[in-house]
Design a protein around this motif. Structure first.
Motif, mmCIF file in Angstrom:
data_model
loop_
_atom_site.group_PDB
_atom_site.id
_atom_site.type_symbol
_atom_site.label_atom_id
_atom_site.label_comp_id
_atom_site.label_asym_id
_atom_site.label_seq_id
_atom_site.Cartn_x
_atom_site.Cartn_y
_atom_site.Cartn_z
ATOM 1 N N ALA A 12 0.774 -1.417 -0.424
ATOM 2 C CA ALA A 12 -0.401 -0.267 0.340
ATOM 3 C C ALA A 12 0.489 0.911 -0.281
ATOM 4 C CB ALA A 12 -1.359 -0.084 0.728
ATOM 5 N N ARG A 13 1.860 0.720 1.209
ATOM 6 C CA ARG A 13 2.740 1.840 0.808
ATOM 7 C C ARG A 13 3.341 2.495 -0.467
ATOM 8 N NH1 ARG A 13 5.377 1.164 6.755
ATOM 9 N NH2 ARG A 13 3.332 2.150 8.041
ATOM 10 N N TYR A 14 4.691 1.511 -0.789
ATOM 11 C CA TYR A 14 4.995 1.714 -2.564
ATOM 12 C C TYR A 14 3.687 2.285 -3.242
ATOM 13 C CZ TYR A 14 7.135 -0.205 -6.570
ATOM 14 O OH TYR A 14 7.298 -0.971 -7.567
ATOM 15 N N ASP A 15 2.636 1.322 -3.438
ATOM 16 C CA ASP A 15 1.490 1.596 -4.645
ATOM 17 C C ASP A 15 1.291 3.452 -4.274
ATOM 18 O OD1 ASP A 15 1.856 -0.579 -5.985
ATOM 19 O OD2 ASP A 15 -0.500 -1.007 -4.601
ATOM 20 N N ALA A 16 0.943 3.536 -2.979
ATOM 21 C CA ALA A 16 0.973 5.612 -3.356
ATOM 22 C C ALA A 16 2.028 6.586 -3.009
ATOM 23 C CB ALA A 16 0.238 5.709 -1.064
ATOM 24 N N TRP A 17 3.125 5.638 -2.654
ATOM 25 C CA TRP A 17 4.560 6.498 -3.415
ATOM 26 C C TRP A 17 5.126 6.765 -4.720
ATOM 27 C CZ3 TRP A 17 8.374 3.361 -5.648
ATOM 28 C CH2 TRP A 17 9.736 4.000 -6.428
ATOM 29 N N LYS A 18 4.193 5.027 -5.716
ATOM 30 C CA LYS A 18 4.406 5.030 -7.045
ATOM 31 C C LYS A 18 3.300 6.184 -7.434
ATOM 32 C CE LYS A 18 6.224 2.054 -9.806
ATOM 33 N NZ LYS A 18 7.363 2.802 -10.348
ATOM 34 N N GLU A 19 2.298 6.347 -7.006
ATOM 35 C CA GLU A 19 1.200 7.154 -7.439
ATOM 36 C C GLU A 19 1.668 8.469 -6.937
ATOM 37 O OE1 GLU A 19 -3.497 8.228 -5.470
ATOM 38 O OE2 GLU A 19 -2.500 5.958 -6.899
ATOM 39 N N GLY A 21 4.489 10.146 -7.541
ATOM 40 C CA GLY A 21 5.142 10.466 -8.238
ATOM 41 C C GLY A 21 6.397 11.998 -8.192
ATOM 42 N N GLN A 22 6.404 11.243 -6.902
ATOM 43 C CA GLN A 22 7.614 11.721 -6.349
ATOM 44 C C GLN A 22 9.147 10.745 -5.824
ATOM 45 O OE1 GLN A 22 5.366 12.379 -1.782
ATOM 46 N NE2 GLN A 22 6.026 14.794 -2.672
ATOM 47 N N ARG A 23 10.112 11.136 -5.097
ATOM 48 C CA ARG A 23 11.637 10.921 -5.356
ATOM 49 C C ARG A 23 11.222 10.089 -3.760
ATOM 50 N NH1 ARG A 23 15.658 13.692 -3.994
ATOM 51 N NH2 ARG A 23 14.719 15.527 -3.715
ATOM 52 N N VAL A 24 11.385 8.157 -3.691
ATOM 53 C CA VAL A 24 11.833 7.889 -2.762
ATOM 54 C C VAL A 24 11.804 8.663 -1.337
ATOM 55 C CG1 VAL A 24 12.367 5.455 -0.916
ATOM 56 C CG2 VAL A 24 12.033 5.579 -4.174
ATOM 57 N N ALA A 25 12.892 9.756 -0.694
ATOM 58 C CA ALA A 25 13.658 9.902 0.280
ATOM 59 C C ALA A 25 12.300 11.379 0.206
ATOM 60 C CB ALA A 25 14.918 11.100 -0.161
ATOM 61 N N GLU A 26 11.810 12.104 -0.519
ATOM 62 C CA GLU A 26 11.261 13.247 -0.436
ATOM 63 C C GLU A 26 9.280 12.727 0.041
ATOM 64 O OE1 GLU A 26 8.869 16.983 -2.905
ATOM 65 O OE2 GLU A 26 9.915 15.211 -4.431
ATOM 66 N N TRP A 27 8.997 11.914 -0.368
ATOM 67 C CA TRP A 27 7.772 10.872 0.012
ATOM 68 C C TRP A 27 7.647 10.254 1.707
ATOM 69 C CZ3 TRP A 27 5.999 6.056 1.238
ATOM 70 C CH2 TRP A 27 4.412 5.805 1.567
ATOM 71 N N CYS A 28 9.037 9.579 2.045
ATOM 72 C CA CYS A 28 9.189 9.217 3.274
ATOM 73 C C CYS A 28 9.329 10.314 3.912
ATOM 74 C CB CYS A 28 9.954 8.467 3.273
ATOM 75 S SG CYS A 28 10.205 6.449 2.170
ATOM 76 N N ARG A 29 9.760 11.673 4.138
ATOM 77 C CA ARG A 29 9.984 12.716 4.355
ATOM 78 C C ARG A 29 8.731 13.280 4.868
ATOM 79 N NH1 ARG A 29 14.508 14.252 2.558
ATOM 80 N NH2 ARG A 29 13.181 15.816 1.050
ATOM 81 N N ASN A 34 9.973 5.464 7.178
ATOM 82 C CA ASN A 34 12.064 5.447 7.208
ATOM 83 C C ASN A 34 12.552 5.198 5.534
ATOM 84 O OD1 ASN A 34 14.758 3.675 7.006
ATOM 85 N ND2 ASN A 34 14.696 4.452 9.686
ATOM 86 N N VAL A 35 13.450 6.074 5.456
ATOM 87 C CA VAL A 35 13.315 5.857 4.427
ATOM 88 C C VAL A 35 14.236 4.164 3.816
ATOM 89 C CG1 VAL A 35 15.567 6.760 3.673
ATOM 90 C CG2 VAL A 35 13.931 7.259 2.151
ATOM 91 N N ASN A 36 15.115 4.095 4.584
ATOM 92 C CA ASN A 36 15.752 2.892 4.271
ATOM 93 C C ASN A 36 15.093 1.856 5.071
ATOM 94 O OD1 ASN A 36 18.564 3.983 4.376
ATOM 95 N ND2 ASN A 36 18.477 4.024 6.782
ATOM 96 N N GLN A 37 13.734 1.717 5.177
ATOM 97 C CA GLN A 37 12.842 0.290 4.734
ATOM 98 C C GLN A 37 12.050 0.534 3.319
ATOM 99 O OE1 GLN A 37 10.496 1.505 9.140
ATOM 100 N NE2 GLN A 37 11.301 -0.681 9.442
ATOM 101 N N MET A 38 12.167 1.818 3.456
ATOM 102 C CA MET A 38 11.291 2.454 2.018
ATOM 103 C C MET A 38 12.170 1.590 0.658
ATOM 104 S SD MET A 38 7.981 3.018 0.635
ATOM 105 C CE MET A 38 7.583 3.141 -0.871
ATOM 106 N N TYR A 39 13.529 1.885 1.048
ATOM 107 C CA TYR A 39 14.208 1.358 0.013
ATOM 108 C C TYR A 39 14.402 -0.168 -0.075
ATOM 109 C CZ TYR A 39 15.592 5.435 -1.877
ATOM 110 O OH TYR A 39 16.024 7.373 -2.091
ATOM 111 N N ARG A 106 -7.385 4.667 -1.960
ATOM 112 C CA ARG A 106 -6.747 5.289 -2.878
ATOM 113 C C ARG A 106 -5.247 4.265 -3.583
ATOM 114 N NH1 ARG A 106 -5.537 11.187 -1.796
ATOM 115 N NH2 ARG A 106 -5.170 10.742 -4.200
ATOM 116 N N SER A 107 -5.283 4.171 -3.049
ATOM 117 C CA SER A 107 -3.573 3.224 -3.440
ATOM 118 C C SER A 107 -3.935 1.672 -4.053
ATOM 119 C CB SER A 107 -2.902 3.052 -2.253
ATOM 120 O OG SER A 107 -3.477 2.278 -1.624
ATOM 121 N N GLN A 108 -5.264 1.140 -3.195
ATOM 122 C CA GLN A 108 -5.231 -0.140 -3.580
ATOM 123 C C GLN A 108 -6.401 -0.549 -5.186
ATOM 124 O OE1 GLN A 108 -4.116 -3.247 -2.705
ATOM 125 N NE2 GLN A 108 -3.074 -1.608 -1.715
ATOM 126 N N CYS A 109 -7.051 0.770 -5.599
ATOM 127 C CA CYS A 109 -8.326 0.831 -6.185
ATOM 128 C C CYS A 109 -7.761 1.674 -7.587
ATOM 129 C CB CYS A 109 -9.361 1.234 -5.704
ATOM 130 S SG CYS A 109 -9.992 0.133 -4.614
#
Length: 109
Positions: A12-19, A21-29, A34-39, A106-109
């Protein structure tokens, strides 16, 4: 929490991040994640093809706090319809929980 539960939560977090359009670090902030967990999970989804699991009913564990109840103007619930999904919101419902539910939808549908 089982690995399957973690995969569902992180998917769910991955899909929300992809949707977003931000960079991983920016979205995680912004999401206070935790950006390392997200990566780690971004790489897992790319390597394991977890994102291509067949569609099935999946549940996400959500922590519920009693803070910030939705003010009730009456005693009748409201219904939110999103595609084939309906959510009943009763007076006094927790705003944070409702926000989490909408975010997941929103992230799943």
């Amino acid at each position: 929490m089982t690995l399957k539960d973690k995969r569902i939560e992180w998917k769910a977090r991955y899909d929300a991040w992809k949707e977003s359009g931000q960079r991983v670090a920016e979205w995680c902030r912004e999401q206070d994640i935790n950006v390392n967990q997200m990566y780690y999970w971004v790489q897992r989804f790319k390597d394991d093809k977890i994102s291509s699991e067949p569609d099935s009913t999946q549940w996400l564990t959500v922590q519920v706090d009693d803070d910030d109840p939705i003010p009730s103007g009456g005693s009748e619930p409201i219904f939110i319809h999103y595609g084939a999904i309906s959510v009943e919101v009763r007076p006094g419902a927790h705003v944070g929980l409702l926000s989490d539910i909408i975010h997941v939808l929103r992230s799943q549908c």
